[in-house]
Motif scaffolding. Sequence first.
Motif, PDB file in Angstrom:
ATOM      1  N   ALA A 106       0.848  -1.207  -0.166  1.00 22.57           N
ATOM      2  CA  ALA A 106       0.005   0.044  -0.093  1.00 22.57           C
ATOM      3  C   ALA A 106       0.864   1.208   0.119  1.00 22.57           C
ATOM      4  O   ALA A 106       0.663   2.285  -0.881  1.00 22.57           O
ATOM      5  N   SER A 107       1.771   1.061   0.827  1.00 17.93           N
ATOM      6  CA  SER A 107       3.030   2.349   0.646  1.00 17.93           C
ATOM      7  C   SER A 107       3.697   2.703  -0.554  1.00 17.93           C
ATOM      8  O   SER A 107       3.936   3.843  -0.765  1.00 17.93           O
ATOM      9  N   LEU A 108       3.818   1.725  -1.117  1.00 12.98           N
ATOM     10  CA  LEU A 108       4.316   1.569  -2.420  1.00 12.98           C
ATOM     11  C   LEU A 108       3.335   1.862  -3.608  1.00 12.98           C
ATOM     12  O   LEU A 108       3.711   2.160  -4.816  1.00 12.98           O
ATOM     13  N   GLY A 109       2.087   1.937  -3.213  1.00 14.96           N
ATOM     14  CA  GLY A 109       1.110   2.146  -4.415  1.00 14.96           C
ATOM     15  C   GLY A 109       0.667   0.922  -5.073  1.00 14.96           C
ATOM     16  O   GLY A 109       0.012   0.868  -6.064  1.00 14.96           O
ATOM     17  N   ASN A 110       0.987  -0.193  -4.791  1.00 16.50           N
ATOM     18  CA  ASN A 110       0.867  -1.401  -5.370  1.00 16.50           C
ATOM     19  C   ASN A 110      -0.394  -1.815  -4.816  1.00 16.50           C
ATOM     20  O   ASN A 110      -0.606  -2.781  -3.860  1.00 16.50           O
ATOM     21  N   ILE A 111      -1.761  -1.448  -5.366  1.00 16.75           N
ATOM     22  CA  ILE A 111      -2.917  -1.652  -4.648  1.00 16.75           C
ATOM     23  C   ILE A 111      -3.444  -3.085  -4.981  1.00 16.75           C
ATOM     24  O   ILE A 111      -3.944  -3.769  -3.975  1.00 16.75           O
ATOM     25  N   GLN A 112      -3.149  -3.690  -6.068  1.00 20.04           N
ATOM     26  CA  GLN A 112      -3.706  -5.053  -6.420  1.00 20.04           C
ATOM     27  C   GLN A 112      -2.776  -5.995  -5.285  1.00 20.04           C
ATOM     28  O   GLN A 112      -3.674  -7.027  -4.533  1.00 20.04           O
ATOM     29  N   ASP A 113      -1.508  -5.885  -5.167  1.00 21.70           N
ATOM     30  CA  ASP A 113      -0.793  -6.943  -4.071  1.00 21.70           C
ATOM     31  C   ASP A 113      -1.215  -6.472  -2.673  1.00 21.70           C
ATOM     32  O   ASP A 113      -1.435  -7.364  -2.187  1.00 21.70           O
ATOM     33  N   ALA A 114      -1.455  -5.145  -2.559  1.00 23.40           N
ATOM     34  CA  ALA A 114      -2.094  -4.950  -1.183  1.00 23.40           C
ATOM     35  C   ALA A 114      -3.359  -5.605  -0.841  1.00 23.40           C
ATOM     36  O   ALA A 114      -3.735  -6.006   0.177  1.00 23.40           O
ATOM     37  N   TRP A 115      -4.146  -5.460  -1.714  1.00 24.82           N
ATOM     38  CA  TRP A 115      -5.645  -6.121  -1.715  1.00 24.82           C
ATOM     39  C   TRP A 115      -5.356  -7.446  -1.430  1.00 24.82           C
ATOM     40  O   TRP A 115      -6.101  -8.239  -0.614  1.00 24.82           O
ATOM     41  N   SER A 116      -4.599  -8.163  -1.853  1.00 21.78           N
ATOM     42  CA  SER A 116      -4.154  -9.719  -2.117  1.00 21.78           C
ATOM     43  C   SER A 116      -3.639 -10.087  -0.372  1.00 21.78           C
ATOM     44  O   SER A 116      -4.423 -11.020   0.113  1.00 21.78           O
ATOM     45  N   PHE A 117      -3.049  -9.166   0.034  1.00 20.01           N
ATOM     46  CA  PHE A 117      -2.403  -9.431   1.336  1.00 20.01           C
ATOM     47  C   PHE A 117      -3.474  -9.225   2.347  1.00 20.01           C
ATOM     48  O   PHE A 117      -3.454  -9.800   3.291  1.00 20.01           O
ATOM     49  N   ALA A 118      -4.160  -8.299   2.203  1.00 21.50           N
ATOM     50  CA  ALA A 118      -5.521  -7.609   3.022  1.00 21.50           C
ATOM     51  C   ALA A 118      -6.269  -8.892   3.072  1.00 21.50           C
ATOM     52  O   ALA A 118      -6.870  -9.284   4.342  1.00 21.50           O
ATOM     53  N   GLU A 119      -6.717  -9.589   2.041  1.00 19.46           N
ATOM     54  CA  GLU A 119      -7.682 -10.551   2.259  1.00 19.46           C
ATOM     55  C   GLU A 119      -7.065 -11.951   3.084  1.00 19.46           C
ATOM     56  O   GLU A 119      -7.781 -12.688   3.511  1.00 19.46           O
ATOM     57  N   GLN A 120      -5.760 -11.908   3.114  1.00 22.41           N
ATOM     58  CA  GLN A 120      -5.275 -13.155   3.838  1.00 22.41           C
ATOM     59  C   GLN A 120      -5.206 -12.964   5.342  1.00 22.41           C
ATOM     60  O   GLN A 120      -4.973 -14.185   6.223  1.00 22.41           O
ATOM     61  N   GLU A 121      -5.343 -11.810   5.893  1.00 25.05           N
ATOM     62  CA  GLU A 121      -5.522 -11.426   7.210  1.00 25.05           C
ATOM     63  C   GLU A 121      -6.291 -10.328   7.537  1.00 25.05           C
ATOM     64  O   GLU A 121      -6.080  -9.314   7.767  1.00 25.05           O
ATOM     65  N   THR A 181     -14.954  -2.617   2.548  1.00 25.50           N
ATOM     66  CA  THR A 181     -14.650  -3.987   3.143  1.00 25.50           C
ATOM     67  C   THR A 181     -13.515  -3.860   4.296  1.00 25.50           C
ATOM     68  O   THR A 181     -13.460  -4.528   5.276  1.00 25.50           O
ATOM     69  N   LEU A 182     -12.290  -2.953   3.685  1.00 30.80           N
ATOM     70  CA  LEU A 182     -11.265  -2.845   4.725  1.00 30.80           C
ATOM     71  C   LEU A 182     -11.974  -2.342   6.154  1.00 30.80           C
ATOM     72  O   LEU A 182     -11.365  -2.404   6.985  1.00 30.80           O
ATOM     73  N   ILE A 183     -12.556  -1.290   5.871  1.00 30.10           N
ATOM     74  CA  ILE A 183     -13.293  -0.658   7.188  1.00 30.10           C
ATOM     75  C   ILE A 183     -14.044  -1.757   7.802  1.00 30.10           C
ATOM     76  O   ILE A 183     -13.880  -1.572   9.274  1.00 30.10           O
ATOM     77  N   GLN A 184     -14.777  -2.772   7.430  1.00 27.18           N
ATOM     78  CA  GLN A 184     -15.402  -3.659   7.888  1.00 27.18           C
ATOM     79  C   GLN A 184     -14.529  -4.736   8.618  1.00 27.18           C
ATOM     80  O   GLN A 184     -14.619  -5.266   9.825  1.00 27.18           O
ATOM     81  N   TYR A 185     -13.451  -4.717   7.847  1.00 28.01           N
ATOM     82  CA  TYR A 185     -12.194  -5.805   8.764  1.00 28.01           C
ATOM     83  C   TYR A 185     -11.898  -5.062  10.123  1.00 28.01           C
ATOM     84  O   TYR A 185     -11.806  -5.663  10.988  1.00 28.01           O
ATOM     85  N   TYR A 186     -11.541  -3.834  10.109  1.00 20.83           N
ATOM     86  CA  TYR A 186     -11.453  -2.975  11.297  1.00 20.83           C
ATOM     87  C   TYR A 186     -12.576  -3.327  12.413  1.00 20.83           C
ATOM     88  O   TYR A 186     -12.300  -3.428  13.605  1.00 20.83           O
TER      89      TYR A 186
END
Length: 798
Positions: A347-362, A400-405
């Motif tokens: 996310a810090s690098l602006g790589n949105i697709q990878d960040a989303w994939s990692f977010a779904e894992q935890e 979805t991310l907000i709901q994770y929190y």
Amino acid sequence: MKKLLLLLLLLTIKITVHADWIRINQLGYTPAGSKVAVWCSKEQNAPAYFELVDAHSGKVVLKSKANAAAGSYGPFTQTCRLNFSGFHTPGLYYLQTGKTRSATFPISNTVYKGAADFCLRYMRQQRSGFNPFLKDSCHTHDGFPVYSPDTTFVPVSGGWHDASDYLQYATTSANATWHLLAAYRDFPGAFTDTLRANGLPGSNGTADVLDEAKWGLEWLLKMYPQDDRMYNQIGDDRDHQGMRIPRQDTNFYGRGLQRPVYLCTGKPQGLMKYQNRSTGIASTAGKFSSCFALGARLLADTMLAHKALAAYQLGIAYPGVCQTAPGRSPYFYEEDNWTDDMELASASLGNIQDAWSFAEQEPVTPWLGKDTARHYQWYPFINPGHAELARQLKGAQRDTLIQYYKRGIERVWRKASGNAFHRGIPFIWCSNNLTTAFAIQCYWYRQLSGDQSYLELEQASFDWLFGCNPWGTSMVYGLPANGDTPADPHSSLSHLKNYPLDGGLVDGPVYTNIFKNLIGIQLQDADEYADFQSSLAVYHDDFGDYSTNEPTMDGTAVLIYLLAAQESATRTITQGGITRGDSSLKNISLVFTAHEFAEGLPSIAKALEQQKVKASFFFTGKCYATPAFQPYIRKLYQQGHYLGPHSDQHLLYCDWKKRDSLLVTQQQFSVDIHTNLAKMRALGIDTSQVRYFIPPYEWWNNSIAEWSAAEGLQIVSFTPGTGSNADYTYPEMVAAYKSNADVYRSVKRFGNLNGVILLIHAGTDPRRKEKFYTLLPKLISELKKEGYQFKKIDELLQ
């Protein structure tokens, strides 16, 4: 001194048996914030009422019902919450129930001012290499590589000592560095510039928090000397051979003054009896990458940008966790998650697709809602990556991310709602660090979602750290200055030299069964908190207890972020009225008032519709009842703007020169307001949801604010200094007259408009020929380009 006070207290207890206590946040409370104390007792009868008392006059300023009894907790047989959030007047107060009273505390917009800077003192005191507190250098011979193809000296002097020992870990140092950088990015106004980069006195044009973050970045760069070679740790638990000042470190490792530097190998490590369970490098590489990426943006540093990408690629190549290495004892940082670190990095690098994939894992940090976890098992205790990614997304993914929190917060709330302290954090080692991190997750959720549902839980977590806990003590050394704070921490600096550890956050309470099974703990003095220990948890302000009373560098750095958020997020309260919203967010509220003049309504409505902006309108009863204005008022209501009262007959409530001198009675005030609301209802406006009220002339006092609260209304008004409210003036006023150009310049020169309430008149005296509301399209367009969002008053203050 604290031990002497304890003896005097014990003598007093022999004479007077004390069974009830009121626990407070010793720092104090903000006027607009959540304000709750906890009454606790070793008896069964809970109070029906409590009183808030002005500490100077002794006058009871509020009498309110106590919350329902919440039952036993820790050493107490009965507890309940004392909620006085509805009281807004600044001052010095105490709470009392019967013969039990709390310590005094302030209600003020400045209770958090300078607190984040204060905690930076501990970070500087923890510096390795040149230490500005000691004005001396240490560990300048680090170090010799282990598990590494390198066989020569690796120059890694610098960084911070992890806690009261002198070990250094990339894991905790990177987390600390990121939070310091993020604190500067998100809340720059919370920090000052009084020191040079080396930590010695003297301004250098850089905020001290950024200097400290750069100290961390410089060390992380040393620990990552090549793109394919990253080091994780300096030293191991051979360090734990007695207390000493840093420069007195000697030959513990068989290499003179050099200490071992552990390479990240992605495999289990441990040079002596015990080993960790490492499976990869990504947990460390992700932390490096996110620090370098954020540092590159803040410092415009191309080398940091390169290192951020290289570290990220190393994490991709070696997925898994890189735990710290133990030695002779079984204790180490048992981090078992890594996708959160890689999510933050991507996310810090602006790589949105990878960040989303990692977010779904935890989606949810695993310890949230649990009773226990291993030491640092789910580090860094919450997932900052969700917030960083959510800020870059829109629509369903952001939601979805907000709901994770929210899911994580709700898991804690299910545990916390059952006790008066709203405590849902497990009492594992470093429980204060978990508490601080959880409060930040609540804060980020609230900022991203606008949902206030967990505000009291968020504040309870923060209050816990500053005295609203069973022991009634702040967990931060020296904060507040006049409070009950740690006095005998587990530290060589305080134990051997009596040096203060200003700003250091101690580990915090642990489960009693954990404490009883730890190796090498021996209390040195009588336990001043003996009455408050229980089978649930213990806390000791005693040098001998390394499990509850040892300050940590990473916990303190995370607390600095939270304190900066608290200082920056406070609303501005004037005489009980809100004159500015959250100054940490780029939100503005446009408010319009009108009494006898409202000729600008057509122009205003058109401009707002074209700009797709919602605003708030406060009209007097006379304005609502004027037939010529009614079609436009109805249209504003239909378009979803906020409509509220401005008094019926535009009364002057208090004297212009003697603000405390009232010119109306409470009955006159009440009748006038209800008449105003009735005229709103006559136009089909639902007043059941009307909460905010702008007083006539924008002039009121604390009594008017209290009368308003009794009617279910919160006073709001323009932010002083913005100058837009001068748009009613006309040339015949001579010196008081402000032209459109003058008003426009005043708004733009105000600078930081975060949280500002910008008041414009919907109509003016005919003697004013130029109308400021005609400049609305230009003003809104320019402010939008600067990143400001326009909120209705209820949205700004939610």
